[in-house]
Design an enzyme around this catalytic site. Structure first.
Site: not given
Length: 307
Positions: A256, A273
């Site tokens: 990303e 994350h």
């Protein structure tokens, strides 16, 4: 990539094929849907109709987040696949990640600066008092945003928030918690730390682009735990390189934006994350996920069940 470590999860894996992969690519998610019984994902991952149409063994998708705007629920129902969001208790752990990213970022910058001046690493940890009196701006005030606000106030920070819906009851509720509701431009101009805690939607995609980054207070920090392409990472890289922003801490997804380019900067912290969370936070999310999967597999009610 298995990121949730929990004995109960291991026991569950012995009874069915469970895959924990919070950030799969489009190709990987299609492969997982053919080969796994249960998939644990983040909520920013798209779940299109073709995923469910090609699912051979898939029974359940557990999502570590909220929202249903990127799920084809009709296709899921037709395929007999249960989709549910991991209950909101997990927001506390994500909020811990937000503050942890900020602390890690400031520590990294501080250490890099001291090393440059003295050629010696100073391993003293940043303490919360260094945030006291600063202003935290939070874009989005759902479960995660509310927890970030609570933690920031614990550091004696002033808290501003920017939300999409500004009805009177919500304004009163925020005011009762000593949280100031402002518009995005005002927040960007005032906040020492801007935390992005919104789901990816057509309205939030690219929310923080070059004009918004230019509005930010000189020397501010940006912390992004949003579930998608909320920030223009090219423009962010330029702002960080010029020094108009002090630093950025990003919960990134492989592939990303330009994480490799950003990772070359000393004033950036990039993390997957769950990996940056404390082991206690990981265990809490692990228990919530496992208990919810057990309930869903047996047909029992599950909080935040969406399909």
């Amino acid at each position: 990539m298995d990121l949730i470590h929990d004995e109960a999860l291991e026991r569950l894996r012995r009874t069915c094929d469970v895959v924990v992969h919070l950030r799969p690519s489009a190709d990987e998610i299609l492969t997982l849907s053919r080969d796994a019984d249960v998939i644990v994902l983040r909520s920013g991952v798209q779940l299109p109709a073709e995923l469910f149409a090609g699912a051979q063994r898939l029974k359940l998708v557990a999502r570590a987040g909220a929202g249903t705007d990127n799920i084809d629920l009709t296709a899921a129902r037709h395929a007999g696949v249960v989709v549910f969001n991991v209950p909101g208790e997990s927001a506390g752990a994500v909020a811990e990640l937000t503050i942890g990213l900020l602390l890690a970022l400031a520590r990294k910058i501080s250490l890099a600066d001291r090393q440059a001046r003295t050629n010696v690493w100073n391993k003293s940890a940043l303490v919360g008092s260094e945030l006291a009196g600063k202003t935290m701006g939070i874009v989005g005030h759902g479960n995660i945003g509310a927890r970030v606000a609570h933690l920031a106030q614990g550091f004696s920070m002033r808290v501003l928030t920017c939300v999409e819906r500004e009805d009177e009851p919500r304004c009163r509720a925020l005011a009762a918690r000593n949280i100031e509701l402002v518009g995005l431009p005002a927040m960007l101009r005032e906040a020492d730390v801007v935390c992005l805690a919104v789901p990816l939607t057509p309205r939030t995609r690219g929310l923080i682009s070059e004009p918004e980054l230019a509005m930010m207070k000189y020397g501010a920090y940006l912390v992004n735990v949003s579930r998608g392409e909320i920030v223009d990472e090219r423009a962010l890289h330029e702002a960080l390189k010029r020094g108009t922003l002090a630093g950025a801490a990003l919960d990134v997804r492989t592939g990303e934006g330009s994480p490799t380019q950003l990772s070359t900067l000393d004033n950036v912290v990039l993390t997957p994350h769950i990996g940056a969370m404390s082991s206690d936070a990981q265990r809490r999310i692990g228990h919530i996920v496992v208990e919810s999967i057990h309930s869903a597999m047996t047909g029992a009610p599950v909080a935040n069940r969406v399909c």
